[in-house]
Design a protein around this motif. Structure first.
Motif, short mmCIF file in Angstrom:
data_model
loop_
_atom_site.label_atom_id
_atom_site.label_comp_id
_atom_site.label_asym_id
_atom_site.label_seq_id
_atom_site.Cartn_x
_atom_site.Cartn_y
_atom_site.Cartn_z
N PHE C 4 4.91 -16.46 -3.38
CA PHE C 4 5.21 -15.30 -2.55
C PHE C 4 4.76 -14.01 -3.23
N THR C 5 5.12 -13.90 -4.52
CA THR C 5 4.76 -12.70 -5.28
C THR C 5 3.25 -12.54 -5.35
N LEU C 6 2.56 -13.65 -5.65
CA LEU C 6 1.11 -13.57 -5.77
C LEU C 6 0.48 -13.18 -4.44
N ARG C 7 1.00 -13.80 -3.37
CA ARG C 7 0.43 -13.49 -2.06
C ARG C 7 0.62 -12.02 -1.74
N ARG C 8 1.81 -11.52 -2.04
CA ARG C 8 2.06 -10.10 -1.76
C ARG C 8 1.16 -9.21 -2.59
N LEU C 9 0.95 -9.60 -3.85
CA LEU C 9 0.10 -8.78 -4.72
C LEU C 9 -1.34 -8.77 -4.21
N LEU C 10 -1.82 -9.94 -3.79
CA LEU C 10 -3.19 -10.01 -3.27
C LEU C 10 -3.33 -9.16 -2.01
N LEU C 11 -2.32 -9.27 -1.17
CA LEU C 11 -2.33 -8.50 0.07
C LEU C 11 -2.33 -7.00 -0.22
N ALA C 12 -1.72 -6.63 -1.35
CA ALA C 12 -1.59 -5.21 -1.68
C ALA C 12 -2.94 -4.58 -1.99
N ILE C 13 -3.90 -5.40 -2.47
CA ILE C 13 -5.18 -4.82 -2.90
C ILE C 13 -5.91 -4.11 -1.75
N PRO C 14 -6.17 -4.81 -0.64
CA PRO C 14 -6.85 -4.08 0.45
C PRO C 14 -6.02 -2.91 0.97
N ILE C 15 -4.70 -3.11 1.02
CA ILE C 15 -3.84 -2.01 1.50
C ILE C 15 -4.03 -0.78 0.63
N LEU C 16 -4.00 -1.01 -0.69
CA LEU C 16 -4.11 0.13 -1.60
C LEU C 16 -5.49 0.78 -1.51
N LEU C 17 -6.52 -0.04 -1.31
CA LEU C 17 -7.86 0.54 -1.18
C LEU C 17 -7.93 1.46 0.04
N VAL C 18 -7.37 0.97 1.14
CA VAL C 18 -7.36 1.80 2.35
C VAL C 18 -6.55 3.07 2.09
N ILE C 19 -5.39 2.89 1.42
CA ILE C 19 -4.55 4.06 1.13
C ILE C 19 -5.34 5.06 0.30
N SER C 20 -6.06 4.55 -0.71
CA SER C 20 -6.78 5.48 -1.59
C SER C 20 -7.82 6.27 -0.80
N LEU C 21 -8.49 5.60 0.14
CA LEU C 21 -9.50 6.31 0.94
C LEU C 21 -8.82 7.35 1.83
N VAL C 22 -7.70 6.93 2.43
CA VAL C 22 -7.01 7.87 3.33
C VAL C 22 -6.54 9.09 2.54
N ILE C 23 -5.95 8.84 1.37
CA ILE C 23 -5.48 9.98 0.56
C ILE C 23 -6.66 10.87 0.22
N PHE C 24 -7.75 10.25 -0.18
CA PHE C 24 -8.92 11.04 -0.61
C PHE C 24 -9.39 11.94 0.53
N LEU C 25 -9.51 11.32 1.72
CA LEU C 25 -10.00 12.10 2.85
C LEU C 25 -9.01 13.20 3.22
N LEU C 26 -7.72 12.86 3.18
CA LEU C 26 -6.71 13.87 3.53
C LEU C 26 -6.77 15.05 2.58
N VAL C 27 -6.80 14.72 1.29
CA VAL C 27 -6.81 15.80 0.30
C VAL C 27 -8.09 16.61 0.45
N ASP C 28 -9.19 15.91 0.71
CA ASP C 28 -10.46 16.59 0.80
C ASP C 28 -10.54 17.47 2.05
#
Lengths: 567, 335, 335
Positions: C4-28
């Protein structure tokens, strides 16, 4: 004022410096607090006053300025003049002689090479040097010998005291910054945070945007100074907190930039632990009138450009009336207290440069009304708003989000409403307003409003470059990506011509006369700029800190070497 | 009847349980809910007393007040010689081993974060100074008694089925060798197929351990199966208290008649002739019961006296107590 | 649990990438420029040079990809180089703050300790105040203590920290002179004297934040306790004859703590996030002060990096809260 008298003044200022202490490092620690924390100790990579002031305790220019705006030698034997041969007859070069046996805080000798390097450092096109204007017009800097620096200008330079003068343009150590030229400048974190200098203190610890720790420079040229063994600048918080830490709790000795409401100033004074001091420079809070039409109906690219003169404010009578209706004394009382004075000038100082224009100080509501009547603006339909040719006298008045400015807006709106003007207020985030983003409609340069209010100042006592703003060519427009300092798009051949003579006039008195005329041309003669308040920087120091001489023309810490503990 | 018998194990006299109602801005006391309003009965050692009635009639409250899970407003509850209603908290705690309860919802009544062994042995921790080993033995013994596999001792309640959970609840109640157990609707939350198992378990345990039960239920058939005597409650009071067979054969109180008319008959011949008495109207609020007889607002045989005078529970036939003006004036009250 | 933990961690990677792009665009996309704080006396051409030197004139996707590379490759490798003396990424540009030209991670490293010490202590203090208040308030619901506790929580909720902080400064620093108003980040604790000094300078910010934290958590604790107090298993525990202390602490409290512990875990990222207002007020100059300073100065790399780290922490602590839930509540299993 002749240069000679200036020099005498400088000598007098030096003599006045208290000589209460005898030995270096005997007075313990001096603690300063800045509401904005220090980000970097290299003034060439920052625009922040906080950084420049902090760095001034460590890095020194060849010459500085006294509170009177007079040049004094710091690292040189004397101020070069035509008389002493330091300035060439044709005004194209200036030669500085370094003090003998001058040492950096690391013990190595200061040489002319360091000055040459500093010039190269700031003029490297990839370096993004924020003080590049200081070296503008400098064709070359040469080391004639180890202690002689010759600055050659590309043409005759009326004011040759820009390069290496004041806290904005101090000397960097070549050895330390050698690898930091151009694009590498920002990557030299250690050098930028802990520069080696000649000042009374040297950096011993630096945390970004937090604390600067300093200790007395063991190689400082005056063996008896500084009196303090260590110094610390703690940053962060707000103006009120900083002021409180000096005036009420006594935790700190000096607080820079404690701009707080007048009534709070009074209550803090009552604690009796310190006092407020004000440095009156050239900062003027003003209303700028738009000479071009910001009508949103105009096509983008033509809106607020010289193609369309302003339908209302093009009439000097209207501009004058708007100025007359304002009571500047009330503004000062409400907003700044001891930290401000009413003014009618763009150049309010130093003495000698400031025009004696005081015609706007007294409010004249009746005169203002009469002027509007005369201009044809009458309230024909009785709704309290004046109109002319079926058009209402409507003004959009913008400024930044700032409590004092919103108070000013409210007061001025009241006065203008009494005059029969329909005023619409707008407040913009300062980051946007001053951000200069050509894509944003809300920058002060785009000026998509009828009038706007902000503060501006001359960076040096000699206002030449400051007055240069109002030349026709500096008007922001789509062609210049909306960059340019002539916010009002003010444009008269007379001004440009007179300004051109300023650039070639070298006699100080003549320069001052021209400056006053230029000042009057944008203020009382045309009412393009409506000055409101001459703003000072309010700082606070404790009663136990001696030797403080507030200075508006250089760093407030310009004489930190002379500070001492009152016992 | 009562005088002739050995000393009752449980003796309840005039038990009242009133819950205050707070209302208004300042939460002042605005009245009270008379959940139990003057209930008296005895339970003999080894006997099962059934307590039946509609939802909200106060039967569960009686059970809880008996074990002092609520502190009664008035009245006495003498269990095994001591008045539980007035015991000090510490004495009460000492008394707890003699009287236990099996709850209606086996899921909710078991702490979800404790294993079966911990749940069963917790009262042992509290009331004995046994060694861990001995306690474990006892846990296993209890699990055997209620038919749970010993291997389940370290499981959590949520891992069991409803019937198994109720067995845990029973084992827990038995841990301290109680004499008296209140079974508060112990089968209501269970599947029908499981209900019989649990009831049989309870009967079986009673036989083996000599337990005394107060069996609270709204399931009249199940009560008929297990109880020796049955008390019918209506609106906080006992309407009729009779031996089981008498009651089911010939209920006396009009409410008992109505209630029992709803029980289906296993005999198809009798079932065919069964006449249901349908009561009209709602049960009055226990915060504001009617004057006179509690049942007067719904009673099919109501007459004037019922609305004025409150009937008392009186023995009208041998061993049969009824609170109803229909059954004449007898001065012999219950007890 | 592990899968369960591993699955959640793997799932977190794409989520975080999207978040990072959204933050970047918002800040920019947010209005403003890194040059906004530069005095007006600096002419436009110099400003332009300064912007170019910052790299702020590059197209947004170039800057985003560069940031990704810096964040996920150069920065970890810099750390690796620092530990093992290697020079894998030597000379490659790290994420530099536009405001100070210092590496963002150096600044974070400098600031994290005081944030963790001050905000973390305030969190602990808040929890330690909140739990007893919450527990006792629920145990004695509507009592005087509960009312006072409710008032305390309301004050903690509704009074903003800039007000309560200033009030504390005026009382304890200006009038009484007990504590300093400015936090000395350079203070090193070496002996009792400096320890005392550290305690003194932490007192005001910790009080300010602790009050706000305590208010929230005490409410959670109270309502969770109230939920559990009326559960059947609590009644069971009482029926078992358990000591009242055992009933409250072992049965009610342990079960009530499950949601509270997860709420506390979910709040931990906010410790790393610092306290913008309080840090500023007392000159703690931790992460919160860094963030607000960077926002004011339109210091995109700093804002972006901090915001992204917060996002990572929030995702991480959500996972931790879920895992904690599973560990604390045997009914929950992730398989």
């Amino acid at each position: 004022m002749k240069l000679k008298t200036l020099l005498l003044g400088a000598a007098a200022a030096f003599a006045l410096a208290p000589a209460a202490h005898a030995e270096r490092g005997t007075d313990g620690e001096v603690k300063l607090t800045f509401p904005q924390a220090v980000s970097i100790m290299n003034p060439y990579l920052t625009g922040g006053t906080k950084d420049i002031y902090a760095a001034s305790m460590v890095l020194e220019p060849l010459a500085g300025l006294t509170p009177e705006g007079v040049l004094i030698p710091k690292l040189v034997t004397e101020i070069p003049t035509k008389e002493n041969g330091g300035i060439s007859e044709d005004m194209t070069s200036i030669t500085w002689k370094l003090l003998p046996d001058l040492k950096w805080s690391d013990g190595t000798a200061v040489t002319a090479d360091d000055a040459v390097f500093t010039w190269q450092y700031c003029t490297d096109p990839a370096g993004g040097c924020s003080q590049a204007t200081k070296y503008e017009g400098v064709a070359s800097v040469e080391a004639v010998d180890a202690s002689t620096i010759k600055v050659t200008f590309s043409g005759p330079k009326a004011n040759p005291y820009t390069a290496f003068v004041s806290a904005l343009a101090p000397l960097l150590q070549k050895k330390q910054f050698e690898a930091c030229l151009g694009a590498a400048a920002p990557t030299c974190t250690d050098a930028n945070n802990m520069p080696v200098g000649t000042g009374p203190f040297m950096v011993t610890g630096f945390t970004v945007n937090d604390t600067v720790q300093m200790a007395a420079n063991p190689n400082y040229r005056d063996p008896a100074k500084p009196a303090f063994a260590t110094a610390v600048i703690k940053g962060g918080g707000d103006a009120e907190g900083s002021a409180r830490a000096v005036m009420e709790t006594g935790e700190f000795d000096y607080a820079w930039n404690t701009q707080i409401p007048p009534e709070t100033q009074e209550s803090m004074k009552a604690a009796g632990k310190g006092e407020f001091v004000v440095a009156f420079g050239t900062l003027v809070e003003r209303i700028e009138m738009n000479t071009t039409d910001p009508d949103p109906a105009l096509p983008e690219g033509e809106r607020a450009t010289a193609k369309h003169p302003h339908p209302i404010l093009s009439d000097i009578k209207v501009r004058t009336a708007l100025s007359k209706a304002i009571d500047r004394s009330i503004l000062v009382e409400v907003g700044y207290g001891a930290g401000g004075k009413p003014t009618c000038n763009v150049i309010p100082g130093p003495e000698g440069w400031a025009s004696d224009n005081e015609g706007c100080i007294a409010q004249d509501m009746e005169g203002a009304k009469a002027l509007l009547d005369e201009a044809g603006w009458k309230d024909s339909d009785g709704d309290g708003i004046r109109d002319k040719d079926g058009k209402k006298l409507h003004i959009l008045y913008q400024t930044t989000v700032n409590p004092i400015r919103q108070d000013f807006q409210a007061l001025i709106k009241d006065w203008w409403t009494e005059l029969g003007v329909d005023v619409e207020l707008k407040a913009i985030d300062p980051g946007v307003f001053f951000g200069g983003d050509p894509g944003s409609p809300d920058t002060f340069q785009k000026f998509y409003a009828d009038v706007e209010m902000y503060a501006n100042n001359s960076e040096s006592p000699d206002p030449e470059s400051y007055l240069g703003q109002y030349q026709c060519k500096n008007a922001p427009s789509p062609e210049t990506q909306w960059q340019g300092e002539n916010i009002n798009r003010f444009c008269t051949p007379e001004y440009d011509a007179l300004y051109a003579t300023l650039a070639t006039t070298t006699d100080i008195a003549a320069r001052q006369e021209i400056a006053k005329k230029l000042n009057d041309m944008v203020t009382k003669d045309s009412m393009i700029v409506v000055p409101l308040v001459h703003r000072g920087t309010l700082s606070a120091h404790s009663n136990s800190l001696g030797g403080v001489q507030i200075n508006a023309w250089d760093s407030e810490m310009w004489n930190a070497a002379d500070w001492f503990r009152v016992k | 009847m009562l005088d002739a018998s050995p000393l009752p194990l449980v003796r309840v006299r005039d038990l009242k349980m009133h819950f205050p109602i707070y209302a208004g801005l300042l939460r002042r006391r605005a009245g009270e809910v008379k959940a139990v309003d003057g209930v008296s009965f005895d339970i003999m050692p080894g006997e099962t007393l059934g307590l039946v009635g509609e939802s909200g009639c106060g039967k569960s409250t009686v059970g809880r007040a008996l074990l002092r899970l609520y502190t009664p407003t008035a009245g006495s509850v003498v269990i095994d010689g001591e008045d539980v209603a007035t015991l000090s908290p510490e004495a009460l705690r000492k008394k707890r081993p003699t009287m236990q309860m099996v709850f209606q919802d086996p899921q909710a009544s078991l702490n979800p974060r404790m294993t079966l062994a911990a749940i069963i042995s917790e009262p042992l921790d509290e009331h004995t100074d046994w060694s861990g080993e001995r306690k474990l033995d006892r846990v296993h013994e209890l699990m055997d008694q209620v038919g749970l596999n010993r291997a389940f001792a370290n499981r959590y309640p949520h891992e069991f089925s409803g019937g198994q959970r109720q067995r845990i609840g029973i084992a827990r109640a038995l841990a301290l060798n109680p004499k008296f157990i209140v079974c508060d609707e112990p089968i209501a939350a269970l599947d029908v197929s499981i209900q019989a198992q649990v009831v049989n378990l309870l009967e079986d345990l009673q036989e083996r351990l000599g337990l005394t039960y107060l069996f609270i239920s709204h399931d009249l058939s199940m009560v008929r199966h297990i109880a020796d005597r049955v008390a019918v409650m209506y609106l906080g009071q006992i309407a009729e208290l009779s031996p089981r067979d008498d009651l089911y054969a010939r209920p006396l109180h009009p409410y008992a008649q109505a209630l029992l008319s709803a029980v289906p008959e296993p005999d198809p011949v009798r079932e065919a002739t069964r006449k249901r008495i349908i009561l009209t109207g709602d049960v009055p609020s226990p915060a504001n019961p009617p004057a006179g007889c509690n049942f007067c607002t719904r009673c099919p045989k109501v007459f004037d006296r019922c609305r004025v005078e409150e009937p008392r529970l009186a023995e009208v036939e041998a061993g049969r107590f009824v609170a109803c003006h229909l059954y004449g004036d007898t001065n012999k009250t219950a007890g | 649990m592990l899968t369960f933990t591993l699955r959640r961690l793997l799932l977190a990677i794409p989520i975080l990438l999207v978040i990072s792009l959204v933050i970047f665009l918002l800040v920019d996309l947010a209005p403003g420029s890194p040059m906004a704080e530069i005095p007006l006396t600096v002419p436009p051409d110099v400003r332009q040079k300064m912007i170019e030197a910052l790299g702020a004139d590059q197209p947004v996707f170039v800057r985003y990809l560069l940031w990704l590379k810096q964040f996920f490759w150069i920065e970890p490798m810099t750390l690796y180089d620092g530990w093992f003396g290697t020079s894998i990424v030597e000379g490659q540009q790290r994420i530099l703050s536009w405001q100070s030209r210092s590496p963002v991670f150096t600044i974070i490293g400098q600031r994290l300790p005081q944030t963790l010490i001050v905000v973390g202590t305030a969190y602990l203090v808040g929890i330690m105040i909140a739990l007893p208040i919450g527990i006792y308030s629920a145990y004695r619901q509507y009592s005087f203590f509960d009312q006072v506790g409710t008032l305390f929580a309301m004050i903690g909720f509704s009074v903003p920290t800039f007000f309560s902080g200033t009030l504390l400064i005026i009382i304890f620093a200006v009038w009484l002179g007990w504590f300093p108003t400015k936090y000395d980040t350079m203070l090193e604790v070496t002996d009792w004297q400096s320890f005392l000094q550290q305690v003194k300078q932490m007192a005001l910010p910790v009080m300010t934040l602790g009050l706000a934290n305590a208010a929230t958590i005490s409410r959670y604790m109270r309502s969770s306790m109230l939920d559990n107090m009326t559960m059947d298993y609590v009644r069971t525990a009482r029926a078992k004859g358990m000591d009242e202390k055992v009933v409250v602490l072992r049965h009610v409290l342990r079960n009530s703590l499950i949601p509270v512990v997860t709420v506390i875990a979910l709040g931990i990222p906010s410790i790393f996030g610092g306290a913008i207002i309080t840090e500023n007020l007392f000159g703690v100059n931790g992460i919160g002060a860094a963030l607000i300073g960077a926002i004011h100065a339109n210091d995109l790399p700093m804002v972006q990096t901090l915001a992204f780290i917060f996002a990572v922490l929030i995702v991480l602590f959500n996972l931790i809260a879920d895992i904690l839930y599973g560990l604390l509540d045997p009914r929950i299993r992730y398989d």
